[in-house]
Enzyme design. Structure first.
Site, mmCIF file in Angstrom:
data_model
loop_
_atom_site.group_PDB
_atom_site.id
_atom_site.type_symbol
_atom_site.label_atom_id
_atom_site.label_comp_id
_atom_site.label_asym_id
_atom_site.label_seq_id
_atom_site.Cartn_x
_atom_site.Cartn_y
_atom_site.Cartn_z
ATOM 1 N N CYS A 77 0.709 -1.262 0.101
ATOM 2 C CA CYS A 77 -0.033 0.107 0.088
ATOM 3 C C CYS A 77 0.771 1.405 -0.017
ATOM 4 O O CYS A 77 0.249 2.338 -0.044
ATOM 5 C CB CYS A 77 -0.938 0.127 1.097
ATOM 6 S SG CYS A 77 -1.704 -1.694 1.280
ATOM 7 N N HIS A 125 -3.849 6.523 1.969
ATOM 8 C CA HIS A 125 -4.226 5.186 1.568
ATOM 9 C C HIS A 125 -5.558 4.813 2.091
ATOM 10 O O HIS A 125 -5.939 4.965 3.339
ATOM 11 C CB HIS A 125 -3.208 4.323 2.139
ATOM 12 C CG HIS A 125 -3.786 2.736 2.035
ATOM 13 N ND1 HIS A 125 -4.058 2.361 0.767
ATOM 14 C CD2 HIS A 125 -3.563 1.775 2.858
ATOM 15 C CE1 HIS A 125 -4.227 1.004 0.692
ATOM 16 N NE2 HIS A 125 -4.103 0.722 2.186
ATOM 17 N N ASN A 140 -10.314 -1.148 -0.221
ATOM 18 C CA ASN A 140 -9.055 -1.225 0.021
ATOM 19 C C ASN A 140 -8.287 -1.667 -1.375
ATOM 20 O O ASN A 140 -8.194 -2.777 -1.142
ATOM 21 C CB ASN A 140 -8.426 -1.695 1.303
ATOM 22 C CG ASN A 140 -6.880 -1.646 1.602
ATOM 23 O OD1 ASN A 140 -6.204 -1.426 0.623
ATOM 24 N ND2 ASN A 140 -6.415 -1.648 2.716
HETATM 25 N N1 COA Z 1 -18.040 -9.269 10.434
HETATM 26 C C1 COA Z 1 -18.489 -9.141 11.881
HETATM 27 N N2 COA Z 1 -17.786 -9.330 12.883
HETATM 28 C C2 COA Z 1 -16.592 -9.596 12.911
HETATM 29 C C3 COA Z 1 -15.913 -9.554 11.644
HETATM 30 C C4 COA Z 1 -16.887 -9.480 10.518
HETATM 31 N N3 COA Z 1 -16.407 -9.453 9.327
HETATM 32 N N4 COA Z 1 -14.484 -9.790 11.719
HETATM 33 C C5 COA Z 1 -14.323 -9.973 13.029
HETATM 34 N N5 COA Z 1 -15.573 -9.801 13.467
HETATM 35 C C6 COA Z 1 -15.828 -9.935 15.098
HETATM 36 C C7 COA Z 1 -14.698 -10.651 15.754
HETATM 37 O O1 COA Z 1 -14.976 -11.801 15.848
HETATM 38 C C8 COA Z 1 -14.623 -9.829 17.170
HETATM 39 O O2 COA Z 1 -15.597 -10.357 17.915
HETATM 40 P P1 COA Z 1 -15.449 -10.421 19.558
HETATM 41 O O3 COA Z 1 -15.388 -9.507 20.147
HETATM 42 O O4 COA Z 1 -17.075 -11.189 19.973
HETATM 43 O O5 COA Z 1 -14.168 -11.381 19.756
HETATM 44 C C9 COA Z 1 -14.963 -8.353 17.160
HETATM 45 O O6 COA Z 1 -15.551 -8.425 15.698
HETATM 46 C C10 COA Z 1 -13.794 -7.516 16.791
HETATM 47 O O7 COA Z 1 -12.899 -8.084 16.036
HETATM 48 P P2 COA Z 1 -11.625 -7.388 15.787
HETATM 49 O O8 COA Z 1 -10.655 -8.279 14.741
HETATM 50 O O9 COA Z 1 -10.761 -6.609 17.042
HETATM 51 O O10 COA Z 1 -12.151 -6.202 14.726
HETATM 52 P P3 COA Z 1 -11.290 -4.794 14.466
HETATM 53 O O11 COA Z 1 -12.150 -3.892 15.236
HETATM 54 O O12 COA Z 1 -10.052 -4.580 14.848
HETATM 55 O O13 COA Z 1 -11.949 -4.681 13.204
HETATM 56 C C11 COA Z 1 -10.609 -4.572 10.809
HETATM 57 C C12 COA Z 1 -11.317 -5.421 12.102
HETATM 58 C C13 COA Z 1 -10.070 -5.643 9.958
HETATM 59 C C14 COA Z 1 -11.683 -3.740 10.394
HETATM 60 C C15 COA Z 1 -9.524 -3.736 11.529
HETATM 61 O O14 COA Z 1 -8.610 -4.280 12.348
HETATM 62 C C16 COA Z 1 -8.820 -3.042 10.391
HETATM 63 O O15 COA Z 1 -9.185 -2.187 9.689
HETATM 64 N N6 COA Z 1 -7.647 -3.441 10.533
HETATM 65 C C17 COA Z 1 -6.486 -2.741 9.746
HETATM 66 C C18 COA Z 1 -6.602 -3.410 8.256
HETATM 67 C C19 COA Z 1 -6.085 -2.504 7.413
HETATM 68 O O16 COA Z 1 -5.946 -1.285 7.189
HETATM 69 N N7 COA Z 1 -5.194 -3.355 6.466
HETATM 70 C C20 COA Z 1 -4.568 -2.980 5.364
HETATM 71 C C21 COA Z 1 -3.512 -1.992 5.661
HETATM 72 S S1 COA Z 1 -2.881 -1.599 3.999
#
Ligand code: COA
Length: 330
Positions: free
Chosen positions: A122, A255, A286
């Site tokens: 990215c 980004h 993304n």
């Molecule tokens: N739908 C519903 N629930 C989901 C889910 C989905 N697609 N994916 C995860 N969950 C749940 C998890 O099981 C967890 O549940 P729990 O609290 O009961 O255990 C809860 O949602 C939180 O999960 P978590 O992984 O901590 O979510 P988050 O708030 O970190 O959000 C992302 C996940 C991926 C959106 C976030 O971490 C993110 O944007 N990270 C950066 C990603 C990124 O930018 N990547 C590219 C960089 S270039």
């Protein structure tokens, strides 16, 4: 001892134009939720994504990069044979040799251009932009095509609800050329390989038949934490390196990783309320190396931003790696 010639080019470089090509297939959150256990509400709240664009079966990385490049070259008022370097930022080329850039040159019928790829996920587009800036100012090239292109939908484990909803496909291209006035600030860039494993394209685990292989693997929370802390500080450094005060900035094009990451960096930068902020993730997902030029083209085409405005760009992601600069919009 005989003196060597040293490189000399234009006094400054600038982005002359931008063009883009989007995945033809619109995949909304409802369709996504037929693949993973999730909901439209969760995806929108956590990321800001309403829909993403995936490539149709007929679209290819090279074809999309070439389509975006044709638009950019035409908008620059140039002909294809005036392009003398092509830099393609991508992680989704299907062959490691030849480079996607060489294939794009062949597709466009551009003979003789220096053509090579940048593999920086990215951060790739902003790194490519900085290389183009250097090439133009040192005489290595006069007109450089910088392309960010990805087809990430073919690298997804569509059963992984932690990643599948996030990514999309597209291509954005800029032509960088000579300028009499400064129009691209010094780059701020780097990497943190101690976190190399948090975002990878991993082929170490077999997936069920029918799933792509290799595929993107991500520890989302770790990437999120890094982006909202470390990258916020780097974004501030980009602004400082540009010499602009926050109130002199018109546009912010980070980004398109996640709207909550964008909001967090914005709060940290303390930019004025009226700064235009790219939110292309809403409809594109993304798209890694393609996200910044796609967002730039969307802002300019829709009239939300205008030519001549100063825009802060910052790319960050797998590596972990980052790069950013302030540019005058084409
Ligand atoms: N739908 C519903 N629930 C989901 C889910 C989905 N697609 N994916 C995860 N969950 C749940 C998890 O099981 C967890 O549940 P729990 O609290 O009961 O255990 C809860 O949602 C939180 O999960 P978590 O992984 O901590 O979510 P988050 O708030 O970190 O959000 C992302 C996940 C991926 C959106 C976030 O971490 C993110 O944007 N990270 C950066 C990603 C990124 O930018 N990547 C590219 C960089 S270039």
């Amino acid at each position: 001892m005989a003196m060597l010639n040293s490189a000399a080019g234009a006094p400054h470089a600038r982005i002359l134009s931008v063009g883009s090509c989007r995945g033809e297939r619109v995949v909304d959150n409802a369709e996504m939720c037929t693949m993973i256990d999730s909901s439209d509400e969760w995806i929108q709240q956590r990321t800001g994504i309403v829909e993403r664009r995936w490539a149709s079966q007929d679209q290819t990385v090279v074809g999309m990069a070439a389509d975006a490049s044709r638009v950019a070259v035409e908008r620059a008022g140039l002909s294809l044979d005036q392009v003398d370097a092509i830099i393609v930022a991508t992680i989704s080329g299907t062959r490691s040799m030849p480079s996607v850039a060489c294939e794009v040159a062949a597709e466009l019928g551009i003979q003789g251009a220096a053509a090579f790829d940048v593999t920086a996920a990215c951060a790739g587009f902003c790194k490519g932009l900085s290389l183009a800036d250097s090439l133009v100012r040192t005489g290595g090239a006069t007109h450089v095509l910088v392309v960010g292109v990805e087809i990430l939908s073919r690298l997804l484990d569509t059963s992984d609800r932690g990643t599948a909803f996030l990514f999309g496909d597209g291509a954005g291209a800029c032509v960088v050329g000579p300028s009499e006035v400064p129009a691209m600030s010094p780059v701020v860039w780097g990497s943190d390989a101690s976190q190399a494993d948090v975002l990878t394209i991993d082929d170490s685990r077999s997936l069920a038949e029918g799933q792509p292989h290799p595929y993107i693997r991500m520890e989302g929370t770790k990437v999120f934490r890094w982006a909202t802390t470390f990258i916020s500080d780097r974004a501030r450094e980009v602004l400082e390196a540009s010499g602009l005060a926050p109130e002199e900035l018109d546009v912010f094009i980070p980004h398109q990783a996640n709207n909550r990451i964008t909001d967090s960096i914005l709060r940290h930068l303390k930019l004025p309320e009226d700064v235009v902020v790219a939110r292309d993730i809403r409809n594109s997902g993304n798209t890694s190396a393609a996200s910044i030029p796609l967002a730039m083209d969307e802002l300019l085409s829709s009239g939300k931003a205008t030519s001549g405005q100063q825009a802060l760009l910052i790319g960050f992601g797998g590596g972990l790696a980052y790069a950013g600069q302030v540019v005058t919009l084409p």
